[in-house]
Design a protein around this motif. Structure first.
Motif, mmCIF file in Angstrom:
data_model
loop_
_atom_site.group_PDB
_atom_site.id
_atom_site.type_symbol
_atom_site.label_atom_id
_atom_site.label_comp_id
_atom_site.label_asym_id
_atom_site.label_seq_id
_atom_site.Cartn_x
_atom_site.Cartn_y
_atom_site.Cartn_z
ATOM 1 N N ASN A 274 53.316 74.628 39.160
ATOM 2 C CA ASN A 274 53.057 75.577 38.074
ATOM 3 C C ASN A 274 52.228 74.951 36.969
ATOM 4 O OD1 ASN A 274 54.342 77.849 39.097
ATOM 5 N ND2 ASN A 274 56.336 77.127 38.388
ATOM 6 N N PHE B 225 68.884 73.863 32.248
ATOM 7 C CA PHE B 225 69.909 74.804 31.808
ATOM 8 C C PHE B 225 71.301 74.401 32.278
ATOM 9 C CE2 PHE B 225 66.488 77.508 30.692
ATOM 10 C CZ PHE B 225 67.022 78.402 29.800
ATOM 11 N N GLN C 107 69.459 77.745 39.994
ATOM 12 C CA GLN C 107 68.067 78.191 39.979
ATOM 13 C C GLN C 107 67.306 77.734 41.226
ATOM 14 O OE1 GLN C 107 67.013 76.021 36.475
ATOM 15 N NE2 GLN C 107 65.954 74.470 37.663
ATOM 16 N N LYS D 203 68.994 84.636 32.698
ATOM 17 C CA LYS D 203 69.179 83.191 32.703
ATOM 18 C C LYS D 203 68.274 82.517 33.727
ATOM 19 C CE LYS D 203 72.949 80.769 33.537
ATOM 20 N NZ LYS D 203 74.370 80.681 33.928
ATOM 21 N N ILE D 204 68.243 83.073 34.946
ATOM 22 C CA ILE D 204 67.419 82.462 35.991
ATOM 23 C C ILE D 204 65.944 82.561 35.615
ATOM 24 C CG2 ILE D 204 66.759 82.570 38.422
ATOM 25 C CD1 ILE D 204 69.571 83.729 38.929
ATOM 26 N N LYS E 289 64.678 82.588 32.672
ATOM 27 C CA LYS E 289 64.386 81.575 31.662
ATOM 28 C C LYS E 289 64.323 80.198 32.288
ATOM 29 C CE LYS E 289 66.131 83.478 27.392
ATOM 30 N NZ LYS E 289 67.434 83.617 26.717
ATOM 31 N N ALA E 290 65.259 79.921 33.217
ATOM 32 C CA ALA E 290 65.270 78.609 33.857
ATOM 33 C C ALA E 290 63.964 78.386 34.610
ATOM 34 C CB ALA E 290 66.459 78.494 34.796
ATOM 35 N N GLN E 291 63.480 79.425 35.300
ATOM 36 C CA GLN E 291 62.225 79.252 36.040
ATOM 37 C C GLN E 291 61.038 79.181 35.094
ATOM 38 O OE1 GLN E 291 63.121 78.223 38.606
ATOM 39 N NE2 GLN E 291 64.059 79.598 40.084
ATOM 40 N N MET E 292 61.120 79.921 33.989
ATOM 41 C CA MET E 292 60.033 79.832 33.010
ATOM 42 C C MET E 292 59.978 78.429 32.409
ATOM 43 S SD MET E 292 60.318 83.522 31.249
ATOM 44 C CE MET E 292 59.304 83.331 29.809
ATOM 45 N N ALA E 293 61.160 77.820 32.253
ATOM 46 C CA ALA E 293 61.194 76.453 31.739
ATOM 47 C C ALA E 293 60.516 75.502 32.720
ATOM 48 C CB ALA E 293 62.631 76.009 31.488
ATOM 49 N N ARG E 294 60.460 75.908 33.994
ATOM 50 C CA ARG E 294 59.756 75.085 34.989
ATOM 51 C C ARG E 294 58.342 75.607 35.193
ATOM 52 N NH1 ARG E 294 63.473 75.426 40.074
ATOM 53 N NH2 ARG E 294 62.437 73.587 40.889
ATOM 54 N N GLY E 295 57.860 76.381 34.257
ATOM 55 C CA GLY E 295 56.461 76.796 34.289
ATOM 56 C C GLY E 295 56.169 78.058 35.060
ATOM 57 N N ALA E 296 57.211 78.777 35.526
ATOM 58 C CA ALA E 296 56.960 80.015 36.262
ATOM 59 C C ALA E 296 56.329 81.046 35.336
ATOM 60 C CB ALA E 296 58.259 80.562 36.826
ATOM 61 N N ASP E 297 55.514 81.915 35.937
ATOM 62 C CA ASP E 297 54.811 82.928 35.158
ATOM 63 C C ASP E 297 55.092 84.275 35.806
ATOM 64 O OD1 ASP E 297 53.171 84.397 33.660
ATOM 65 O OD2 ASP E 297 51.296 83.435 34.280
ATOM 66 N N PHE F 43 65.782 77.687 44.812
ATOM 67 C CA PHE F 43 65.424 78.855 45.626
ATOM 68 C C PHE F 43 64.609 78.522 46.866
ATOM 69 C CE2 PHE F 43 60.903 79.332 44.792
ATOM 70 C CZ PHE F 43 60.747 78.484 43.723
ATOM 71 N N PRO G 75 61.178 83.166 43.192
ATOM 72 C CA PRO G 75 62.067 82.206 42.512
ATOM 73 C C PRO G 75 63.149 82.881 41.682
ATOM 74 C CG PRO G 75 59.769 81.661 42.124
ATOM 75 C CD PRO G 75 59.780 82.983 42.797
ATOM 76 N N PRO H 55 67.688 83.091 43.951
ATOM 77 C CA PRO H 55 68.913 82.644 43.266
ATOM 78 C C PRO H 55 69.803 83.810 42.851
ATOM 79 C CG PRO H 55 66.993 81.593 42.310
ATOM 80 C CD PRO H 55 66.487 82.647 43.230
ATOM 81 N N MET I 203 58.108 67.405 36.195
ATOM 82 C CA MET I 203 57.037 67.891 35.326
ATOM 83 C C MET I 203 56.662 66.844 34.283
ATOM 84 S SD MET I 203 58.537 71.713 34.836
ATOM 85 C CE MET I 203 57.125 72.446 34.044
#
Lengths: 269, 292
Positions: B111, B89, B95, A176-177, A179-187, B97, A202, A206, B160
């Motif tokens: 990002n 979410f 989330q 879940k985390i 995905k949440a960070q990926m939704a904020r553009g994390a890679d 951090f 990141p 959490p 964003m």
């Protein structure tokens, strides 16, 4: 994403193996592991293979499901095989630069790969057919005698069952985390090692925060229900041996005897 | 410009004993600037559905088009899609951090490849639009209250500058005041920035007040997809799948049954009040007789 981890996951099915007492399965797995590392010769190898196939077949767990667990140890297997391949002294087959491959090395590497594969398959049968709760129950009961010499068996078993219980929860949380960070553009995939490690922050911060929060909540919930350790605690489903458990013990012992006999008398090649 | 879902199916843990079909042949078109509510019972597939909209989950079968482009095409940049379709979410405060609130909100814009200054500017704007007091910007996000944390997390996505904003149960676990605050904030974003908003909820009350279109999910399939008024007309069917129309719908239906000439299609408390006042004015004038 992380849902596909099978190692240590229960697979519900209606089979004799599922119904066995967890103590039998623990004992059987232990004997099986010992037999894996002491068999020698084709006859013993055949015995082990037959035993494994028989158990897999009776367990009614799809074979595909077990093989998935193998992927996780692929790298470990390759490293072990490589070490065996290059480090075993003996009759040289090929040599280049400082490496030489010996005949014994090839045999050892193949044997080691087979042993590790069998090890994972065999132990995953136990975890696939036994719920974590049954497993710790069995362990607690089997190790109870140790509490006489001051080892806190109940506490250890409780910690184990809590830890096991939390694995899927934490996996889900990680997913879940992530995905949440990926939704904020994390890679999480690209970049060099340093960048990859940094990209984990990141995710890990959490995750730790939530693990501590959950631990607090759980402790509170246990206390609220008057948990005070193992003394005087009774069970809703106490473990009792039945006919099939005794039969299983007998078969395990017969199997071990067969492997040892093969090792002693039929150890060609 | 829109998001189009064409026969999207999604299956969890295929070929195992735990197989669950989470989405069944979902066809949807989400046009620009709409304010949409997605409603469904727990496990109805609403969370799965929205994770498809920004490409976090890949459909087992079916296609999704973003502005006419197939998002599963090899040359489609999913990371870019995720910055254009912002997803908040459930419990987004989990989330957080970074060491300061400000840095945490900067995470998304950074990002996206923005410079430090630009990211900071975006973060500043976003934090201000969610109403965070400035003196908190450089504090640890872990010291905030639950409602504040959630606003910071929402700011993290707003920074964003997404064209589509999706919120998964943004009011879960908040008190009524916190709930109204978040929903009003979202409504304001929709109005001021003209962005498309998709609000996932299981509370009809929350949704009825704000949205112009409701998508009702049931067992992975779209059950209704219409204006609130039309959807609430089926309030008996909604009940059969464990959902309920807003309380005013029931009240109005009951009043009508008992002979008061009210408008049963009122979906918000305000509309209901108006209709009720009119009906009562009618009684005063002697047009109806009522047996209560």
């Amino acid at each position: 994403m992380l849902r596909d981890i099978t190692l240590g996951q229960y697979y519900p099915a209606d089979s004799v193996i599922h119904k066995l007492d967890p103590r039998v399965k623990l004992f059987g797995t232990l004997i099986y592991i010992i037999s894996l590392f002491c068999f020698r010769g084709a006859a013993a190898f055949a015995t082990v293979t037959l035993f494994l196939i028989a158990v897999i077949w009776t367990s009614k767990v799809p074979f595909k499901f077990m093989v998935k667990g193998l992927k996780a140890i692929m790298i470990l297997m390759l490293i072990t095989a490589a070490f065996n391949l290059f480090m075993t002294p003996g009759e040289t087959l090929v040599s280049f630069w400082i490496f030489k491959i010996t005949k014994e090395g090839v045999v050892n590497a193949a044997l080691m790969a087979v042993r590790l594969t069998y090890l994972i398959l065999g132990t995953s049968i136990m975890t696939l057919t036994t719920t974590p709760n049954q497993l710790t129950d069995g362990l607690e009961k089997a190790l109870m005698p140790l509490s006489k010499i001051g080892i806190p068996v109940h506490a250890i078993a409780m910690m184990m069952s809590i830890a096991l219980r939390f694995i899927p929860i934490l996996i889900e949380e990680t997913d879940k985390i992530m995905k949440a960070q990926m939704a904020r553009g994390a890679d999480f995939e690209s970049g060099n090692l340093l960048k990859k490690v940094k990209s984990m922050i990141p995710l890990l911060v959490p995750l730790f925060v939530s693990a501590f929060r959950r631990a607090d909540d759980l402790a509170m919930a246990m206390e609220a229900r008057c948990y005070h350790g193992g003394g005087g605690r009774t069970k809703m489903k106490p473990l009792r041996y039945e006919g099939r458990d005794r039969a299983a013990y007998l078969m395990i012992i017969l199997y071990f005897a067969a492997v040892l006999l093969c090792r002693a008398y039929l150890n060609w090649p | 410009m829109s998001i189009i879902l064409d026969k999207v199916n999604y299956v969890y843990s295929e070929e195992t004993a735990y197989r669950i079909q989470a989405l069944r042949d979902v066809n949807l078109e989400i046009r620009d600037g709409q304010f949409i509510g997605v409603i469904g019972h727990t496990g109805s597939g609403k969370s799965t559905l929205i994770q498809h909209l920004n490409g976090l989950m890949k459909a087992t079968s079916g296609t999704i088009y973003f502005n006419g482009q197939d998002i599963y095409a090899d040359d489609f940049d999913l990371r870019k899609l995720r910055s254009r379709v912002g997803l908040v979410f459930q419990y987004p405060e989990h989330q957080l951090f970074e060491t300061t609130i400000f840095d945490d909100v900067c995470f998304g814009p950074k990002n996206q490849g923005l410079s430090k200054e630009e990211a900071g500017l975006r973060a500043f704007e976003a934090l201000r639009s969610v109403g965070m007091p400035e003196e908190l910007y450089y504090q640890s996000p872990f010291d905030l209250s639950g409602g504040q944390k959630r606003r910071v997390a929402i700011a993290g996505v707003l920074a964003m500058k997404p064209e589509v904003l999706i919120l998964d149960e943004p009011t879960a676990g908040l008190d009524p005041a916190g709930r109204d605050e978040i929903l009003d904030l979202v409504a304001r974003m929709h109005k001021e920035r003209g962005i498309t908003v998709i609000l996932v909820s299981h509370s009809m009350e929350d949704v009825a007040k704000y949205v112009e279109r409701i998508i009702v999910m049931n067992q992975g399939a779209v059950m209704f997809d219409d204006t609130p008024r039309e959807v609430f007309r089926h309030y008996k069917e909604l009940e059969s799948v464990g959902l309920a129309a807003p309380q005013v719908t029931y009240l109005m239906h009951e009043l009508k049954e008992r002979g008061l000439l009210v408008n049963t299609e009122a979906t918000t408390v305000e509309e209901a009040r108006q209709s009720l006042m009119e009906a009562l004015a009618g009684i005063d004038a002697g047009h109806t007789d009522i047996h209560v």
